[in-house]
Each structure stands twice: as C-alpha cells, then as structure tokens.
Design a protein around this motif. Sequence first.
Motif, PDB file in Angstrom:
ATOM      1  N   UNK A 160      17.041  37.166  27.914  1.00  0.00           N
ATOM      2  CA  UNK A 160      17.723  37.167  26.766  1.00  0.00           C
ATOM      3  C   UNK A 160      17.501  36.156  25.900  1.00  0.00           C
ATOM      4  N   UNK A 161      16.736  35.015  26.724  1.00  0.00           N
ATOM      5  CA  UNK A 161      16.221  33.945  25.838  1.00  0.00           C
ATOM      6  C   UNK A 161      15.147  34.669  25.074  1.00  0.00           C
ATOM      7  N   UNK A 162      14.608  35.647  25.291  1.00  0.00           N
ATOM      8  CA  UNK A 162      13.331  36.356  25.231  1.00  0.00           C
ATOM      9  C   UNK A 162      13.356  36.759  24.063  1.00  0.00           C
ATOM     10  N   UNK A 163      14.632  37.673  23.845  1.00  0.00           N
ATOM     11  CA  UNK A 163      15.351  38.482  22.785  1.00  0.00           C
ATOM     12  C   UNK A 163      15.213  37.307  21.672  1.00  0.00           C
ATOM     13  N   UNK A 219      26.117  37.220  20.447  1.00  0.00           N
ATOM     14  CA  UNK A 219      25.517  37.470  21.881  1.00  0.00           C
ATOM     15  C   UNK A 219      26.996  37.348  22.826  1.00  0.00           C
ATOM     16  N   UNK A 220      27.482  36.402  21.765  1.00  0.00           N
ATOM     17  CA  UNK A 220      29.549  35.568  22.883  1.00  0.00           C
ATOM     18  C   UNK A 220      30.167  36.744  22.601  1.00  0.00           C
ATOM     19  N   UNK A 221      30.149  37.581  21.216  1.00  0.00           N
ATOM     20  CA  UNK A 221      31.046  38.981  20.892  1.00  0.00           C
ATOM     21  C   UNK A 221      32.267  37.918  19.775  1.00  0.00           C
ATOM     22  N   UNK A 272      25.374  31.850  14.560  1.00  0.00           N
ATOM     23  CA  UNK A 272      25.162  33.491  14.143  1.00  0.00           C
ATOM     24  C   UNK A 272      24.642  33.921  15.539  1.00  0.00           C
ATOM     25  N   UNK A 273      23.296  34.197  15.921  1.00  0.00           N
ATOM     26  CA  UNK A 273      23.121  34.808  16.832  1.00  0.00           C
ATOM     27  C   UNK A 273      23.943  33.917  18.081  1.00  0.00           C
ATOM     28  N   UNK A 332      25.140  45.104  23.917  1.00  0.00           N
ATOM     29  CA  UNK A 332      26.625  45.044  24.962  1.00  0.00           C
ATOM     30  C   UNK A 332      26.405  44.345  26.093  1.00  0.00           C
ATOM     31  N   UNK A 333      24.737  44.623  26.478  1.00  0.00           N
ATOM     32  CA  UNK A 333      24.728  44.377  28.194  1.00  0.00           C
ATOM     33  C   UNK A 333      24.625  43.119  28.116  1.00  0.00           C
ATOM     34  N   UNK A 334      23.652  42.577  26.804  1.00  0.00           N
ATOM     35  CA  UNK A 334      22.861  40.696  26.467  1.00  0.00           C
ATOM     36  C   UNK A 334      25.011  40.346  26.460  1.00  0.00           C
ATOM     37  N   UNK A 335      25.877  40.718  26.298  1.00  0.00           N
ATOM     38  CA  UNK A 335      27.567  40.198  25.913  1.00  0.00           C
ATOM     39  C   UNK A 335      27.943  39.753  27.781  1.00  0.00           C
ATOM     40  N   UNK A 336      27.350  40.957  28.213  1.00  0.00           N
ATOM     41  CA  UNK A 336      27.282  41.064  29.398  1.00  0.00           C
ATOM     42  C   UNK A 336      26.949  39.613  30.239  1.00  0.00           C
ATOM     43  N   UNK A 337      25.592  39.492  30.204  1.00  0.00           N
ATOM     44  CA  UNK A 337      24.818  38.503  30.328  1.00  0.00           C
ATOM     45  C   UNK A 337      25.881  36.876  30.206  1.00  0.00           C
TER      46      UNK A 337
END
Length: 349
Positions: A25-28, A55-57, A50-51, A230-235
Amino acid sequence: MRAPADKSSPPTGPNASDVQAAKYLSEIYHLLQHELSKVIVGQEKVLEEILIAVFARGHCLMQGVPGLAKTLLVSTIGQTMELAFRRIQFTPDLMPSDITGTDILQEDPDTGRRRFEFVRGPIFTNLLLADEINRTPPKTQAALLQAMQERTVTAGSHTMDLPDPFFVLATQNPIEQEGTYPLPEAQLDRFMFMVIVNYPKREEELEVLKRTTGSAVPRVKKIIDAKTIVELQEIVRRVPVGDHVYNFALDLVRATRPNEPTASDFVRHWLSWGAGPRAGQYLILAGKARALMRGRLHVTVEDIEAVAAPVLRHRIIPNFNADAEGISVEQIVEKIITLIPRGKGERLL
C-alpha cells in the motif's frame, strides 16, 4: 519510479503477511503521488488527504476559491485509477433524477408493448466529481445522501447497488455565496474529510505558469484498478489499533461537545454543536490509512492528530462568539487536541 511487481494482485490472501500488505500500500501511495505531481504542482497535503479517504473508503468535500485546480486534481486522480469516472456540474436547475436516473417509457419493436425502463444516471460510477455542489437546491443535494452512506440508489420500488468502489469528491467555492445552498448538516456528515485547498507558494505558482503556458501536455499512467482499490481498503481495515489510540480519538470527539458536563469553558464559549459518533469512526479509519501510507503496521496518536482537522472542521459548529472574536474552526480543534491525554489508558471524558 517503478510500479510494484504485480500491481493487480496485492498480498491480501491468507498466506500474505501484514508487513507485505503494508509495504504494498505504501508503494502504491508513492506511485500515485509521483504520477499526480506530473500535473498538480504542490498541494501535497491535499493529495495526501484525498488518498487517505480513497484508501479508507470515504468521501471528500474540497473547499477553495476558483482557479486552484480542484476539478483538475480530481480528474487527474481519475486518470491514475482504472475507474469509471463521471462529472456532474451542479446548477440551480439540476433535478434529483438528473443524478440518479429516471424511468423512460420504451416501446418493444417486436410486440409493440410499452413499458418503463430505468435509465441510470451519472451516479452509477466509481469516482463521481460533484462540481460546485452548493450551487444546487437541497432537494437535489439530498439525492446523494443514500448513495454516499449506503452505496445504493432507490428509484421507485427498486433499490440498486452502486459499483464498488464508489467515491464522491465534491467541490465548493467558499467566497461567492449568492445563489448557493449550504449543505445540510446530515449531508456534511457523510463526507469523511473537508479538504481546504489554499493558494500555492510562490515557487509553486511560478512552476504552474511555466507548465500551463507551454505546448507540453503531461501524461499520467494508470496505477491501480477498481479491484486493487477494494483490496487496499481491506488491508486498511486489518490494521490494529491500541486502546490508548481509541480512547484518544473518542476523547477528542467528545471534547468538541459543549453540552458535555466536562466540556471546557472555551468549547462552551465558542461552539454551538460538537461532532457526532461518525467523526470518531472516521478518525480511526483515516489514522489506519495514514499509518499504512507511511509503511507502519500500527496507528499512533500522531496519526489521529494529523487527520483531526479535516475530519472535524465541517462537524463542529462555531457560534457568534467565535465569529466575533475571529476564532477559526482549525484554532478550536488545535486547542482541543492539547487537552487530550496521550498516556495509555488515560481518559478525559
């Protein structure tokens, strides 16, 4: 700057370690920053906030005077993400059906029978830019309420799911108030952040002049797609939070309420209303996203402090005393933060 080896498959499976997920996630995040900087000069804090919301939906309300590239910023974010992107220019004559969609009478060419068919509006997208949202009447603003909270749209007897992910990034102009309709508190509370877009620094504005008056057209690459977001939000949801951080966020929210028995004198003097429980939820979620964006697997009190202003500035209502004394919402939030104990297990309220 290189993309991660497999940007479409984040390490979210049962065999993936939390360390790998945080690193991904940090890389993205840094890749997105790099691409956005090709078009947007400065505004690092705005981009970060904004990011965090993405990431926090959460949804974002951006406030700033005209000409600060708010619309360009949102459209550029859409270019870096492989998402369906729609823009709605809010105007006084916009109707709710212009946003959600409407039933249209259609005739079957084979049978000649007529039936109503629902034509989906622009809200059925992943990233919705609600431009100048305060220029449309409350009836039309309310068309976003259900979508922002439940991520569904009800039309007639049918309730339809919106695409996943779904974000609303709205803009409003704080200066020209003639012909505008302030957002009701219920709708403001749906926004995770209110992001303030300020004037650029001198060197940044000089760079803007050079970039925008030449022939070169910057191009940005797509970094992530809908599935990856969506997967990053789950992380983000998996990040652990210590009890002392939960207590700090809770005490911070409760300290904004002038009707609390233990409210500070300046809170009673300057505020009419404080923040509700949703503010605490967003403080924790934003703190989790911010921690991961910095490569950490735990949330600190400093993370909560960093996101306190964008979470609270549209949820606490200053009264006449604050206006008369020239006290801003940010000053009140900063003063409240200094009152909250930081030790583990300590509680103020």
